[in-house]
Design a protein around this motif. Sequence first.
Motif, mmCIF file in Angstrom:
data_model
loop_
_atom_site.group_PDB
_atom_site.id
_atom_site.type_symbol
_atom_site.label_atom_id
_atom_site.label_comp_id
_atom_site.label_asym_id
_atom_site.label_seq_id
_atom_site.Cartn_x
_atom_site.Cartn_y
_atom_site.Cartn_z
ATOM 1 N N ALA A 49 52.920 46.698 37.991
ATOM 2 C CA ALA A 49 51.760 46.155 38.715
ATOM 3 C C ALA A 49 51.131 45.055 37.886
ATOM 4 O O ALA A 49 51.217 45.035 36.649
ATOM 5 C CB ALA A 49 50.734 47.251 38.999
ATOM 6 N N VAL A 50 50.479 44.124 38.591
ATOM 7 C CA VAL A 50 49.704 43.050 37.963
ATOM 8 C C VAL A 50 48.329 43.049 38.622
ATOM 9 O O VAL A 50 48.220 42.967 39.848
ATOM 10 C CB VAL A 50 50.371 41.667 38.138
ATOM 11 N N PRO A 75 36.482 43.925 43.649
ATOM 12 C CA PRO A 75 37.721 44.688 43.419
ATOM 13 C C PRO A 75 38.886 43.735 43.127
ATOM 14 O O PRO A 75 39.048 42.708 43.802
ATOM 15 C CB PRO A 75 37.942 45.431 44.744
ATOM 16 N N PRO A 76 39.698 44.031 42.120
ATOM 17 C CA PRO A 76 40.821 43.148 41.787
ATOM 18 C C PRO A 76 41.941 43.233 42.816
ATOM 19 O O PRO A 76 42.043 44.199 43.568
ATOM 20 C CB PRO A 76 41.272 43.665 40.415
ATOM 21 N N ARG A 77 42.757 42.214 42.818
ATOM 22 C CA ARG A 77 43.953 42.233 43.649
ATOM 23 C C ARG A 77 45.100 42.823 42.835
ATOM 24 O O ARG A 77 45.330 42.432 41.698
ATOM 25 C CB ARG A 77 44.298 40.817 44.114
ATOM 26 N N GLU A 78 45.792 43.731 43.425
ATOM 27 C CA GLU A 78 46.899 44.397 42.753
ATOM 28 C C GLU A 78 48.223 43.946 43.378
ATOM 29 O O GLU A 78 48.399 44.010 44.600
ATOM 30 C CB GLU A 78 46.770 45.926 42.871
ATOM 31 N N PHE A 79 49.108 43.464 42.525
ATOM 32 C CA PHE A 79 50.442 43.053 42.979
ATOM 33 C C PHE A 79 51.463 43.988 42.343
ATOM 34 O O PHE A 79 51.619 44.019 41.111
ATOM 35 C CB PHE A 79 50.734 41.608 42.576
ATOM 36 N N ALA A 80 52.144 44.737 43.189
ATOM 37 C CA ALA A 80 53.143 45.692 42.697
ATOM 38 C C ALA A 80 54.535 45.076 42.780
ATOM 39 O O ALA A 80 54.847 44.297 43.690
ATOM 40 C CB ALA A 80 53.087 46.984 43.503
ATOM 41 N N GLY A 81 55.347 45.419 41.794
ATOM 42 C CA GLY A 81 56.744 44.995 41.826
ATOM 43 C C GLY A 81 56.964 43.522 41.587
ATOM 44 O O GLY A 81 57.962 42.971 42.076
ATOM 45 N N LEU A 98 38.829 33.806 40.488
ATOM 46 C CA LEU A 98 39.398 32.889 39.503
ATOM 47 C C LEU A 98 40.865 33.161 39.223
ATOM 48 O O LEU A 98 41.521 32.378 38.538
ATOM 49 C CB LEU A 98 38.603 32.958 38.196
ATOM 50 N N GLY A 99 41.364 34.266 39.725
ATOM 51 C CA GLY A 99 42.774 34.567 39.526
ATOM 52 C C GLY A 99 43.124 34.890 38.090
ATOM 53 O O GLY A 99 44.233 34.577 37.635
ATOM 54 N N VAL A 100 42.197 35.494 37.354
ATOM 55 C CA VAL A 100 42.452 35.863 35.964
ATOM 56 C C VAL A 100 43.186 37.195 35.936
ATOM 57 O O VAL A 100 42.699 38.201 36.460
ATOM 58 C CB VAL A 100 41.135 35.966 35.171
ATOM 59 N N VAL A 101 44.352 37.200 35.334
ATOM 60 C CA VAL A 101 45.106 38.445 35.199
ATOM 61 C C VAL A 101 44.483 39.248 34.067
ATOM 62 O O VAL A 101 44.460 38.821 32.912
ATOM 63 C CB VAL A 101 46.589 38.162 34.913
#
Length: 249
Positions: free
Chosen positions: A167-168, A112-118, A174-177
Amino acid sequence: MQDYYRLLGVPVTASPLEIERAYQQQKARLSRRTADPAMKARLQEVHTGYEILGNPGRRLAYNVLLAQEPPPPAPPPDALQLMLARYAPAARWLNAALVAFCLLLALDWALPPREFAGEVVLVRRIVSVSSSASDPQMAYDVTTPRTAFRVPSRFGHRVRKGQRLTAVSQTPLLGVVRRISAPPTVPGEASVIKVSGGNIYGSFGLLPVVLFVVAVLGLLPGRSPEMRVNTAVVAFLLAVVALVVLVWF
């Protein structure tokens, strides 16, 4: 000394009938080409061989002399085969490393990806992404407090310095956006923006699959040194392309 068994194409244990049959076959084949001096000489050798092997006494004496002949010298080692054998172990390790790389990509994609909001855009720097002066193409390297990614120039107006992104989405290992969301600037505009780097999991997703198959072929047991080295070279080139896609596109 001439090996008449090989000349007639029969084993040393051939029976008189087999020798007779082989002689007749060779004679019929060569007699049609007696105009060629080489074939005429070969026919004479076949005839001599039959006279020796077809006579039990002469054949016994010939076998004694043939047994006393020294074995033919071994052919010199092939330099290419020696080189392939020397590099085969390293090629096997390279294939194993590339298989591990493919598995890492697969795990990074599956988790599951990490979601960064704001996230706030801290830096937006324009960069060139074209190697051709006749077709210049630009993009933007963007940095937020917890991520960094590149967006095509056509989305530059959507990602400005100081802007807060909706959101990102980033892969966990690997931290690939893979994608970002930004507020639309005009009605009907999609909120999701495609970014570079995530293409290795999208339009270029077949590349790691091909890389994995090639590397696994080089790891299978019983493969020749040539096979191991060739698969390692091809897999390495595919891995370079995959890294370019991961970083550049």
